[in-house]
Design a protein around this motif. Structure first.
Motif, PDB file in Angstrom:
ATOM      1  N   ARG A 119     -32.043  32.665 -62.853  1.00 42.66           N
ATOM      2  CA  ARG A 119     -31.429  32.346 -61.563  1.00 42.66           C
ATOM      3  C   ARG A 119     -30.789  30.968 -61.539  1.00 42.66           C
ATOM      4  NH1 ARG A 119     -36.316  35.627 -59.531  1.00 42.66           N
ATOM      5  NH2 ARG A 119     -37.413  34.062 -60.748  1.00 42.66           N
ATOM      6  N   SER A 120     -31.114  30.137 -62.523  1.00 46.49           N
ATOM      7  CA  SER A 120     -30.533  28.795 -62.604  1.00 46.49           C
ATOM      8  C   SER A 120     -30.704  28.281 -64.028  1.00 46.49           C
ATOM      9  CB  SER A 120     -31.227  27.847 -61.626  1.00 46.49           C
ATOM     10  OG  SER A 120     -32.579  27.642 -62.006  1.00 46.49           O
ATOM     11  N   ALA A 121     -29.985  27.203 -64.342  1.00 48.91           N
ATOM     12  CA  ALA A 121     -30.112  26.602 -65.667  1.00 48.91           C
ATOM     13  C   ALA A 121     -31.526  26.066 -65.883  1.00 48.91           C
ATOM     14  CB  ALA A 121     -29.085  25.487 -65.822  1.00 48.91           C
ATOM     15  N   ILE A 124     -27.011  31.082 -72.072  1.00 53.87           N
ATOM     16  CA  ILE A 124     -27.556  31.110 -70.718  1.00 53.87           C
ATOM     17  C   ILE A 124     -26.622  31.880 -69.795  1.00 53.87           C
ATOM     18  CG2 ILE A 124     -28.142  29.689 -68.709  1.00 53.87           C
ATOM     19  CD1 ILE A 124     -29.057  27.516 -70.613  1.00 53.87           C
ATOM     20  N   VAL A 150     -26.443  32.759 -65.814  1.00 51.43           N
ATOM     21  CA  VAL A 150     -27.007  32.532 -64.477  1.00 51.43           C
ATOM     22  C   VAL A 150     -26.555  33.652 -63.538  1.00 51.43           C
ATOM     23  CG1 VAL A 150     -27.092  30.976 -62.501  1.00 51.43           C
ATOM     24  CG2 VAL A 150     -27.076  30.043 -64.831  1.00 51.43           C
ATOM     25  N   ARG A 151     -27.536  34.323 -62.943  1.00 47.29           N
ATOM     26  CA  ARG A 151     -27.254  35.426 -62.028  1.00 47.29           C
ATOM     27  C   ARG A 151     -28.214  35.365 -60.843  1.00 47.29           C
ATOM     28  NH1 ARG A 151     -23.370  35.775 -64.711  1.00 47.29           N
ATOM     29  NH2 ARG A 151     -22.356  37.606 -65.625  1.00 47.29           N
ATOM     30  N   GLU A 177     -34.334  27.323 -64.586  1.00 49.99           N
ATOM     31  CA  GLU A 177     -35.214  28.444 -64.888  1.00 49.99           C
ATOM     32  C   GLU A 177     -34.971  28.958 -66.306  1.00 49.99           C
ATOM     33  OE1 GLU A 177     -35.141  31.582 -62.055  1.00 49.99           O
ATOM     34  OE2 GLU A 177     -36.246  30.438 -60.546  1.00 49.99           O
ATOM     35  N   ALA A 178     -33.732  28.906 -66.751  1.00 46.02           N
ATOM     36  CA  ALA A 178     -33.417  29.334 -68.120  1.00 46.02           C
ATOM     37  C   ALA A 178     -34.168  28.470 -69.123  1.00 46.02           C
ATOM     38  CB  ALA A 178     -31.911  29.265 -68.362  1.00 46.02           C
TER      39      ALA A 178
END
Length: 209
Positions: free
Chosen positions: A146-148, A78, A80-81, A150-151
């Motif tokens: 954009r977040s864990a 994962i 995150v960006r 969403e991943a």
């Protein structure tokens, strides 16, 4: 520059072959990492004398790389960006980032081992090839989101750049009549109603004339 390869190198040749490469590639990578020797009579003789040792060392390196490959191949990481609504990253995920990401998980690789033609610039699931040895390649997955949370949704197959993900709308369920229904009883405020009635009366009068 002509060099003698001390191990098999993809797109260049096999161990013991003499090949021509760019001077910068030889000086900055092949020679200092012990993957090649300058091609001259002395080094050719040296290679032949050390061939058995070099072949044994190459076999050992390949075995070590294969052990890593057995645990790394197919893994998902994962990343995150920050990104916009359409999934475009505010920046990118480059080779050095991938080295750091894998390093944090205990996999120590170099930038030269990451096969990445262009930096990753969008959210999504991206396959990246890692060359652990001249003869050992693995593929890992970067789950850029954009977040864990969403991943995790991406892993479940959700497209975070689709209209329904961005606006909460199921675009496949939309119909033309959802945008405008001529038979619908639209609520008008009092002023709009009076104006519409006045226009209707004027049209009737004009028809009578």
């Amino acid at each position: 520059m002509d060099v003698i390869l001390l191990e098999r190198i993809a797109k260049l040749g096999q161990m013991g072959e003499t090949v021509k490469v760019r001077d910068g590639y030889a000086r900055n990578y092949l020679l200092p990492t012990g993957r090649a020797l300058r091609a001259n009579d002395a080094n050719k003789a040296r290679f032949e004398a050390e061939r058995a040792v070099l072949e044994a060392r190459n076999l050992e390196r390949r075995s070590e790389a294969q052990k890593i490959a057995d645990t790394l191949d197919g893994k998902s990481f994962i990343v995150v960006r920050a990104a916009g609504e359409t999934g475009q990253l505010y920046g990118s995920v480059a080779t050095r980032d991938i080295v750091e990401i894998l390093g944090e998980e205990g996999y120590h690789i170099t930038r030269n081992q990451v096969v990445l033609n262009n930096p990753i610039k969008t959210v999504g699931l991206h396959k990246v090839e890692i060359q652990l040895h001249a003869e050992v390649y693995v593929t890992v997955e970067l789950n850029v989101a954009r977040s864990a949370e969403e991943a995790e949704r991406q892993l479940q197959g959700e497209d975070l750049t689709s209209a329904d993900a961005i606006y909460g709308v199921d675009e496949d369920a939309l119909r033309p009549e959802d945008f405008f229904n001529p038979d619908a009883d639209y609520d008008l405020d009092e002023e709009d109603g009076e104006e519409a009635a006045s226009e209707s009366e004027e049209e009737e009068e004009n028809k009578g004339e």
